[in-house]
Design an enzyme around this catalytic site. Structure first.
Site, PDB file in Angstrom:
ATOM      1  CG  ASN A 183      -3.258  10.890   2.477  1.00 41.33           C
ATOM      2  OD1 ASN A 183      -2.278  10.547   1.812  1.00 41.33           O
ATOM      3  ND2 ASN A 183      -3.599  12.167   2.609  1.00 41.33           N
ATOM      4  NE  ARG A 191      -1.045  14.675  -7.242  1.00 41.40           N
ATOM      5  CZ  ARG A 191      -1.645  15.189  -6.164  1.00 41.40           C
ATOM      6  NH1 ARG A 191      -2.912  15.582  -6.239  1.00 41.40           N
ATOM      7  NH2 ARG A 191      -1.017  15.283  -5.013  1.00 41.40           N
ATOM      8  N   PRO A 207       5.918   2.664  -1.530  1.00 45.48           N
ATOM      9  CG  PRO A 207       4.615   0.722  -1.510  1.00 45.48           C
ATOM     10  CD  PRO A 207       5.943   1.262  -1.967  1.00 45.48           C
ATOM     11  CD  GLU A 209       5.115   3.107   7.274  1.00 42.99           C
ATOM     12  OE1 GLU A 209       4.982   3.857   8.263  1.00 42.99           O
ATOM     13  OE2 GLU A 209       5.683   3.460   6.210  1.00 42.99           O
ATOM     14  N   GLY A 262       4.058  13.816   1.575  1.00 43.73           N
ATOM     15  CA  GLY A 262       4.037  13.445   2.983  1.00 43.73           C
ATOM     16  C   GLY A 262       4.254  14.656   3.856  1.00 43.73           C
ATOM     17  CB  ALA A 265       9.044  16.683   9.803  1.00 45.80           C
ATOM     18  CD  GLU A 284       0.704  17.043  -1.704  1.00 43.77           C
ATOM     19  OE1 GLU A 284       0.501  17.605  -0.590  1.00 43.77           O
ATOM     20  OE2 GLU A 284       0.225  15.959  -2.018  1.00 43.77           O
ATOM     21  CB  CYS A 318      -2.207  17.045   2.042  1.00 40.43           C
ATOM     22  SG  CYS A 318      -2.554  16.728   0.309  1.00 40.43           S
ATOM     23  CD  GLU A 491       2.738  15.389  -7.189  1.00 44.52           C
ATOM     24  OE1 GLU A 491       3.788  14.814  -6.857  1.00 44.52           O
ATOM     25  OE2 GLU A 491       1.613  15.123  -6.697  1.00 44.52           O
TER      26      GLU A 491
END
Length: 513
Positions: A183, A191, A207, A209, A262, A265, A284, A318, A491
């Site tokens: 995103n 960062r 990165p 996919e 991400g 989970a 994060e 997020c 961060e």
């Protein structure tokens, strides 16, 4: 993906886009110069191919825009080894030398901002104005950490006896594995990597996919800036190979640190992998941000803040507001004005069109999740005031729901889409109880003009970041991170650089008083 599968995908999207505006039926081409449109992995300063490739699709049209090297565990291991070798010399560079190279990298990002923004729009779906904003945001972290590189200070601590000196030294942890989401395909890299490189760490980037092109373009510019071979490596891979690549990056003994952005989970899986070798970790993770509007709020400002917080990147951030809690006294006025603002300001289309404010969701699965949240809420009594429909492909109408209750799915988990569920509340205590009921706590927002209430609520919200009368809060100078299951560490800011440092205690004894 086979040629037959690619053809089927294209045919499907040509069919499902039939109901979108005429602009959506045009052919869109990614016009980016060859040096920045890289499709190979970047390992030890070289562009290398893998045994196979995977397609990168424009989420707005389903058209294939590139085929990228599909790295596996072998390429990941090569990248880790290259980073470990490069660390031995990179850590010996002076802070000023690293600062100068990062500043050159920043200048190149700024110089090529238009092409970098196009990459984001075509692989992520963002409107160009947002993509340009992300590149400026992305570059700001490189600039910030180029300056912070020269401000990594240790301590001299007064000793309890007079024949010794106590010194606390700060040293880079080593190789850092950087695993980033789709995103913010540029900013989530800079960062992390800006801080890592500033203090003398080397990195291996995996990165998402869906969006590898931005990461590879950043590597190209890092090489142009003169950052030495092996200091920055990129290993793109498909969804199918991601678990195996991630396992190497989280378990290899040469890796000292992992940094992941991400889902909660996935973060838990990576933490378990890293536990066996006790790696330093930054996480994060997911959010479920409350957006609270109290009776004392300036309603117009609250509506503007809600629009900015919710609909950026079509609700796929997020820190997007996910649960809208509005006090009874102004509930109806807020909902009415928000609906009118949605009608007036939101325009759907391909991100390269100048008037587009809402692009597609990243894929069909994302759109299906939003539909599921809406249907669940409606089945439990919610009313659809705006939108509510999935359009063609992964496009989703911006949706406003009223009469929402806390037993609905959209109030219990992160939607990650353009859905505004509004909950009516009566008291401050009630709002805080609802807001703090989540197991995650990344960001939270509220609007109030009562100074005492501002202090009470800001301190009571169980989140890592609070926007008070403000819907956008991210910047390089501030610490970004959450509490509860929203992650570990921070961060950005002066604290972000500490995530890549170890403190070594040095006791110098035998001194003559």
């Amino acid at each position: 993906m086979s040629a037959v599968c690619v053809l089927r995908t294209r045919c499907f999207f040509r069919k499902v886009l039939s109901d979108l505006p005429a602009a959506m039926h045009r052919h869109y081409s990614l016009d980016v110069s060859a040096p920045l449109l890289r499709t190979q992995a970047f390992v030890d300063g070289r562009w290398v191919s893998a045994a196979s490739v995977f397609p990168v699709l424009d989420p707005a049209t389903g058209q294939e825009i590139a085929r990228v090297s599909d790295c596996g565990p072998a390429e990941a291991k090569q990248a880790v080894d290259a980073a470990y070798k490069a660390f031995q010399s990179w850590k010996l560079c002076t802070a000023k030398e690293r600062s100068v190279l990062l500043k050159k990298w920043f200048e190149l990002l700024t110089l090529h901002k238009d092409e970098l923004a196009k990459l984001i729009t075509f692989e992520c779906g963002k409107p160009m104005r947002e993509s340009l904003g992300e590149i400026a945001y992305s570059a700001s972290f490189i600039e910030w950490f180029s300056e912070e590189a020269r401000r990594v200070y240790g301590d001299v601590v007064p000793a309890s006896v007079n024949d010794r000196k106590i010194l606390l030294l700060k040293q880079p942890v080593g190789v850092a594995s950087i695993i980033t989401p789709w995103n913010f395909p540029s900013a989530m890299i800079t960062r992390k990597v800006g801080a890592a490189l500033a203090v003398g760490c080397t990195v291996v980037i995996k990165p998402a996919e869906d969006t590898p092109l931005s990461a590879l373009a950043l590597a190209e510019l890092a090489q142009q800036a003169g950052i030495p071979a092996g200091v920055l490596n990129v290993v793109p891979c498909s969804r199918e190979k991601a678990p195996a690549v991630g396992e190497v990056l989280c378990t290899d003994p040469s890796v000292a640190k992992i940094s992941f952005t991400g889902s909660t989970a996935t973060g838990k899986v990576l933490l378990k992998l890293a536990a066996d070798t006790v790696k330093k970790a930054s996480m994060e993770l997911g959010g479920h941000a409350p957006f609270i509007v109290f009776d004392s709020a300036d309603v117009d400002k609250a509506v503007a803040g809600a629009m900015a917080s919710k609909f950026r990147n079509s609700g796929q951030t997020c820190v997007c507001s996910n649960r809208f809690l509005v006090q009874s006294g102004i509930h109806d006025r807020f909902v009415e004005k928000l609906g009118r603002a949605m009608d007036a300001e939101l325009r759907m289309g391909h991100g390269s069109e100048p008037d587009t404010t809402q692009g597609p969701l990243i894929n069909i699965r994302a759109a299906e999740k939003v539909v599921h949240h809406i249907s669940d809420a409606v089945s439990r009594g919610a009313k659809v005031l705006r939108g509510g429909k999935r359009l063609d492909g992964s496009f989703m109408e911006p949706t406003l729901l009223a009469d929402v209750t806390t037993d609905m799915l959209c109030t219990q988990e992160e939607t990650f889409g353009p859905l505004v569920p509004v909950i009516r509340f009566n008291t401050e205590e009630e709002a805080l109880a609802i807001a703090n009921a989540a197991t995650v706590g990344l960001a939270g927002y509220f609007y109030s003009q009562d100074v005492s209430q501002i202090w009470r609520v800001a301190e009571a919200l169980e989140v890592g970041m609070v926007g008070v009368n403000e819907g956008l809060l991210s910047c390089p100078e501030a610490a970004f991170g959450g509490v509860k299951q929203s992650g570990l560490g921070r961060e950005g800011s002066k604290y972000g650089i500490d995530e890549y440092l170890e403190v070594k205690y040095m006791c110098l004894g035998g001194l003559k008083p």
